[in-house]
Design a protein around this motif. Structure first.
Motif, PDB file in Angstrom:
ATOM      1  N   ASN A 111      38.316  46.652  41.690  1.00 48.46           N
ATOM      2  CA  ASN A 111      37.062  45.913  41.798  1.00 48.46           C
ATOM      3  C   ASN A 111      36.720  45.281  40.448  1.00 48.46           C
ATOM      4  O   ASN A 111      37.515  45.324  39.514  1.00 48.46           O
ATOM      5  CB  ASN A 111      35.932  46.820  42.307  1.00 48.46           C
ATOM      6  N   ARG A 112      35.529  44.724  40.318  1.00 48.02           N
ATOM      7  CA  ARG A 112      35.163  44.010  39.087  1.00 48.02           C
ATOM      8  C   ARG A 112      35.101  44.925  37.870  1.00 48.02           C
ATOM      9  O   ARG A 112      35.239  44.476  36.732  1.00 48.02           O
ATOM     10  CB  ARG A 112      33.806  43.309  39.273  1.00 48.02           C
ATOM     11  N   ILE A 144      40.362  50.427  44.081  1.00 46.85           N
ATOM     12  CA  ILE A 144      39.887  50.358  45.461  1.00 46.85           C
ATOM     13  C   ILE A 144      40.904  51.027  46.380  1.00 46.85           C
ATOM     14  O   ILE A 144      40.577  51.849  47.228  1.00 46.85           O
ATOM     15  CB  ILE A 144      39.684  48.897  45.912  1.00 46.85           C
ATOM     16  N   LYS A 172      40.562  43.484  51.112  1.00 47.10           N
ATOM     17  CA  LYS A 172      39.973  44.614  50.390  1.00 47.10           C
ATOM     18  C   LYS A 172      38.902  44.158  49.389  1.00 47.10           C
ATOM     19  O   LYS A 172      38.352  44.978  48.656  1.00 47.10           O
ATOM     20  CB  LYS A 172      41.067  45.396  49.673  1.00 47.10           C
ATOM     21  N   ALA A 183      39.248  42.615  46.659  1.00 49.45           N
ATOM     22  CA  ALA A 183      39.676  42.966  45.301  1.00 49.45           C
ATOM     23  C   ALA A 183      39.365  41.829  44.335  1.00 49.45           C
ATOM     24  O   ALA A 183      39.549  40.651  44.643  1.00 49.45           O
ATOM     25  CB  ALA A 183      41.176  43.251  45.288  1.00 49.45           C
ATOM     26  N   SER A 184      38.901  42.189  43.149  1.00 53.32           N
ATOM     27  CA  SER A 184      38.667  41.200  42.103  1.00 53.32           C
ATOM     28  C   SER A 184      39.916  40.983  41.264  1.00 53.32           C
ATOM     29  O   SER A 184      40.075  39.936  40.632  1.00 53.32           O
ATOM     30  CB  SER A 184      37.514  41.653  41.191  1.00 53.32           C
TER      31      SER A 184
END
Length: 232
Positions: free
Chosen positions: A139-140, A145, A172, A174-175
Protein backbone atom coordinates in the motif's frame (compact mmCIF):
# COMPACT_ATOMS: atom_id res chain seq x y z
CA UNK A 1 33.11 -37.39 12.17
CA UNK A 2 33.78 -36.74 15.83
CA UNK A 3 35.50 -39.66 17.59
CA UNK A 4 33.44 -39.19 20.75
CA UNK A 5 30.23 -40.14 18.92
CA UNK A 6 31.43 -42.75 16.44
CA UNK A 7 30.00 -46.24 16.94
CA UNK A 8 28.35 -45.36 20.23
CA UNK A 9 24.69 -45.90 21.03
CA UNK A 10 22.99 -43.14 22.94
CA UNK A 11 22.75 -45.43 25.99
CA UNK A 12 26.56 -45.55 26.06
CA UNK A 13 26.80 -41.80 26.52
CA UNK A 14 27.13 -40.00 29.78
CA UNK A 15 23.64 -39.00 30.91
CA UNK A 16 24.36 -35.27 30.52
CA UNK A 17 25.46 -35.77 26.89
CA UNK A 18 22.35 -37.58 25.59
CA UNK A 19 20.52 -35.14 23.29
CA UNK A 20 17.15 -35.11 25.04
CA UNK A 21 18.60 -35.04 28.54
CA UNK A 22 21.16 -32.47 27.47
CA UNK A 23 18.40 -30.23 26.10
CA UNK A 24 16.41 -30.48 29.33
CA UNK A 25 19.45 -29.76 31.48
CA UNK A 26 21.26 -27.13 29.38
CA UNK A 27 18.63 -25.77 26.99
CA UNK A 28 18.05 -26.36 23.30
CA UNK A 29 20.76 -23.91 22.27
CA UNK A 30 23.35 -26.24 23.76
CA UNK A 31 22.66 -28.91 21.13
CA UNK A 32 24.70 -29.23 17.96
CA UNK A 33 23.03 -29.60 14.56
CA UNK A 34 23.79 -33.33 14.69
CA UNK A 35 22.19 -33.68 18.12
CA UNK A 36 19.04 -31.82 17.01
CA UNK A 37 18.84 -34.06 13.95
CA UNK A 38 19.37 -37.12 16.15
CA UNK A 39 16.30 -36.23 18.20
CA UNK A 40 14.27 -36.29 14.98
CA UNK A 41 15.82 -39.61 13.92
CA UNK A 42 15.01 -40.94 17.40
CA UNK A 43 16.67 -44.37 17.11
CA UNK A 44 19.91 -45.59 15.62
CA UNK A 45 20.84 -48.97 14.19
CA UNK A 46 22.53 -51.96 15.77
CA UNK A 47 25.97 -50.55 15.01
CA UNK A 48 25.37 -46.81 14.95
CA UNK A 49 23.77 -44.23 17.22
CA UNK A 50 21.19 -41.72 16.01
CA UNK A 51 23.80 -38.97 16.38
CA UNK A 52 26.30 -40.88 14.22
CA UNK A 53 23.65 -41.24 11.52
CA UNK A 54 22.82 -37.55 11.87
CA UNK A 55 26.49 -36.66 11.43
CA UNK A 56 26.64 -38.72 8.22
CA UNK A 57 23.55 -36.93 6.92
CA UNK A 58 25.08 -33.54 7.64
CA UNK A 59 28.39 -34.54 6.04
CA UNK A 60 26.51 -35.62 2.90
CA UNK A 61 25.13 -32.06 2.74
CA UNK A 62 28.57 -30.52 3.39
CA UNK A 63 27.40 -29.63 6.92
CA UNK A 64 25.14 -27.00 5.36
CA UNK A 65 21.51 -26.87 6.55
CA UNK A 66 20.47 -24.90 3.45
CA UNK A 67 21.82 -27.72 1.31
CA UNK A 68 20.03 -30.26 3.51
CA UNK A 69 16.81 -28.34 2.97
CA UNK A 70 16.97 -29.26 -0.73
CA UNK A 71 16.98 -32.99 -0.05
CA UNK A 72 14.06 -35.02 -1.37
CA UNK A 73 12.58 -38.03 0.39
CA UNK A 74 14.58 -40.24 -1.99
CA UNK A 75 17.78 -38.46 -0.93
CA UNK A 76 17.09 -39.17 2.74
CA UNK A 77 16.04 -42.79 2.30
CA UNK A 78 19.20 -43.48 0.28
CA UNK A 79 21.16 -42.90 3.52
CA UNK A 80 21.75 -46.03 5.58
CA UNK A 81 19.68 -45.94 8.75
CA UNK A 82 17.03 -43.58 7.35
CA UNK A 83 13.72 -45.08 6.31
CA UNK A 84 10.69 -43.35 4.87
CA UNK A 85 9.20 -42.37 8.27
CA UNK A 86 12.45 -40.81 9.50
CA UNK A 87 12.99 -39.04 6.19
CA UNK A 88 9.50 -37.56 6.32
CA UNK A 89 10.06 -36.42 9.92
CA UNK A 90 13.26 -34.59 8.99
CA UNK A 91 11.64 -32.98 5.94
CA UNK A 92 8.66 -31.85 8.03
CA UNK A 93 10.97 -30.21 10.57
CA UNK A 94 12.92 -28.40 7.84
CA UNK A 95 9.66 -27.17 6.29
CA UNK A 96 8.40 -25.89 9.64
CA UNK A 97 11.64 -23.94 9.99
CA UNK A 98 11.10 -22.35 6.57
CA UNK A 99 7.48 -21.46 7.37
CA UNK A 100 8.37 -20.01 10.75
CA UNK A 101 10.97 -17.73 9.21
CA UNK A 102 8.58 -16.72 6.45
CA UNK A 103 5.77 -15.94 8.92
CA UNK A 104 8.06 -13.83 11.07
CA UNK A 105 9.12 -11.86 7.99
CA UNK A 106 5.57 -11.34 6.71
CA UNK A 107 4.55 -9.90 10.07
CA UNK A 108 6.82 -6.93 9.46
CA UNK A 109 4.55 -3.90 9.23
CA UNK A 110 6.57 -2.16 6.53
CA UNK A 111 9.09 -2.89 3.76
CA UNK A 112 11.99 -0.50 4.23
CA UNK A 113 14.88 -2.15 2.39
CA UNK A 114 15.86 -5.01 0.12
CA UNK A 115 16.84 -7.06 3.18
CA UNK A 116 13.20 -7.00 4.32
CA UNK A 117 12.16 -8.47 0.96
CA UNK A 118 14.88 -11.11 1.11
CA UNK A 119 13.71 -12.17 4.57
CA UNK A 120 10.28 -12.86 3.11
CA UNK A 121 11.28 -14.75 0.00
CA UNK A 122 14.60 -16.46 0.67
CA UNK A 123 13.13 -19.07 3.05
CA UNK A 124 10.55 -20.19 0.50
CA UNK A 125 12.52 -19.86 -2.75
CA UNK A 126 16.20 -20.53 -2.01
CA UNK A 127 15.95 -24.32 -1.86
CA UNK A 128 13.72 -24.86 -4.91
CA UNK A 129 15.12 -26.87 -7.86
CA UNK A 130 13.03 -24.78 -10.31
CA UNK A 131 12.37 -21.08 -10.83
CA UNK A 132 9.33 -19.34 -9.39
CA UNK A 133 8.25 -15.75 -9.94
CA UNK A 134 6.47 -13.93 -7.09
CA UNK A 135 4.99 -10.48 -6.56
CA UNK A 136 4.65 -8.55 -3.32
CA UNK A 137 1.80 -6.01 -3.27
CA UNK A 138 2.18 -2.92 -1.07
CA UNK A 139 0.00 0.00 0.00
CA UNK A 140 1.05 3.67 0.09
CA UNK A 141 2.83 3.15 3.42
CA UNK A 142 4.87 0.27 1.94
CA UNK A 143 2.98 -2.19 4.11
CA UNK A 144 2.38 -5.65 2.67
CA UNK A 145 -1.12 -6.18 1.28
CA UNK A 146 -0.54 -9.63 -0.16
CA UNK A 147 1.91 -11.81 -2.07
CA UNK A 148 1.27 -14.13 -4.99
CA UNK A 149 3.12 -16.67 -7.11
CA UNK A 150 2.68 -15.60 -10.71
CA UNK A 151 4.34 -18.50 -12.45
CA UNK A 152 6.58 -21.53 -12.03
CA UNK A 153 9.20 -22.58 -14.54
CA UNK A 154 12.05 -24.98 -15.01
CA UNK A 155 15.64 -25.13 -13.85
CA UNK A 156 16.86 -22.48 -16.30
CA UNK A 157 14.01 -20.00 -16.38
CA UNK A 158 10.39 -19.00 -16.10
CA UNK A 159 8.09 -16.87 -18.25
CA UNK A 160 5.42 -14.62 -16.79
CA UNK A 161 2.61 -12.46 -18.13
CA UNK A 162 2.99 -8.75 -17.30
CA UNK A 163 -0.74 -8.25 -17.85
CA UNK A 164 -1.49 -10.77 -15.11
CA UNK A 165 0.73 -8.91 -12.65
CA UNK A 166 -0.93 -5.60 -13.46
CA UNK A 167 -4.39 -7.13 -13.17
CA UNK A 168 -3.59 -8.52 -9.71
CA UNK A 169 -2.07 -5.21 -8.56
CA UNK A 170 -5.13 -3.24 -9.67
CA UNK A 171 -7.55 -5.70 -8.03
CA UNK A 172 -5.63 -5.45 -4.75
CA UNK A 173 -5.47 -1.62 -5.00
CA UNK A 174 -1.71 -1.81 -4.65
CA UNK A 175 0.25 1.44 -4.77
CA UNK A 176 3.50 -0.38 -5.50
CA UNK A 177 4.83 -3.83 -6.24
CA UNK A 178 8.04 -5.75 -5.74
CA UNK A 179 8.86 -8.76 -7.88
CA UNK A 180 11.09 -11.63 -6.95
CA UNK A 181 12.34 -14.84 -8.51
CA UNK A 182 14.96 -17.42 -7.68
CA UNK A 183 18.00 -18.77 -9.53
CA UNK A 184 18.45 -22.48 -8.74
CA UNK A 185 21.92 -22.26 -10.30
CA UNK A 186 23.08 -20.23 -7.29
CA UNK A 187 24.24 -17.32 -9.48
CA UNK A 188 22.48 -14.15 -8.27
CA UNK A 189 23.41 -11.97 -11.25
CA UNK A 190 20.51 -11.01 -13.54
CA UNK A 191 20.42 -12.35 -17.07
CA UNK A 192 19.76 -10.14 -20.09
CA UNK A 193 16.23 -11.51 -20.11
CA UNK A 194 15.78 -10.58 -16.42
CA UNK A 195 16.84 -7.01 -17.17
CA UNK A 196 14.57 -6.68 -20.23
CA UNK A 197 11.56 -8.12 -18.41
CA UNK A 198 12.12 -5.80 -15.46
CA UNK A 199 12.24 -2.77 -17.75
CA UNK A 200 9.02 -3.81 -19.50
CA UNK A 201 7.31 -4.36 -16.14
CA UNK A 202 8.46 -0.94 -14.95
CA UNK A 203 7.01 0.71 -18.08
CA UNK A 204 3.71 -1.15 -17.69
CA UNK A 205 3.50 -0.24 -13.98
CA UNK A 206 3.95 3.45 -14.75
CA UNK A 207 0.90 3.39 -17.04
CA UNK A 208 -1.24 2.47 -14.03
CA UNK A 209 0.62 4.75 -11.60
CA UNK A 210 1.87 1.72 -9.70
CA UNK A 211 5.53 1.89 -8.67
CA UNK A 212 7.87 -1.04 -9.27
CA UNK A 213 10.09 -0.68 -6.20
CA UNK A 214 12.49 -3.56 -6.72
CA UNK A 215 13.22 -6.87 -8.39
CA UNK A 216 15.04 -9.36 -6.18
CA UNK A 217 16.88 -12.45 -7.37
CA UNK A 218 17.12 -15.12 -4.68
CA UNK A 219 19.71 -17.88 -4.26
CA UNK A 220 20.55 -19.99 -1.22
CA UNK A 221 23.50 -17.73 -0.41
CA UNK A 222 23.63 -14.37 -2.19
CA UNK A 223 20.72 -12.26 -3.39
CA UNK A 224 20.58 -9.43 -5.94
CA UNK A 225 18.51 -6.24 -5.74
CA UNK A 226 17.87 -4.28 -8.95
CA UNK A 227 17.13 -1.17 -6.90
CA UNK A 228 20.28 -1.41 -4.79
CA UNK A 229 22.36 -1.83 -7.95
CA UNK A 230 20.77 1.19 -9.67
CA UNK A 231 19.05 -0.73 -12.47
CA UNK A 232 15.54 0.43 -11.57
Amino acid sequence: MSAEYKNLTIKDWALEDRPREKMIKRGINSLSDAELLAILINTGTKNESAVAIAQRILLSANSNLNELGKYTLADFTSIKGIGEAKGITIMAALELGRRRKQTEALNRPKIESSSDIIEIFQPQLADLPHEEFWVLFLNRANKVIDQAKITQGGITGTIFDIKLIMKSAIEKLASSIIVCHNHPSGNPKPSEQDIKITQKLKEASQLFEIALLDHIIITDSECYSFADNGIL
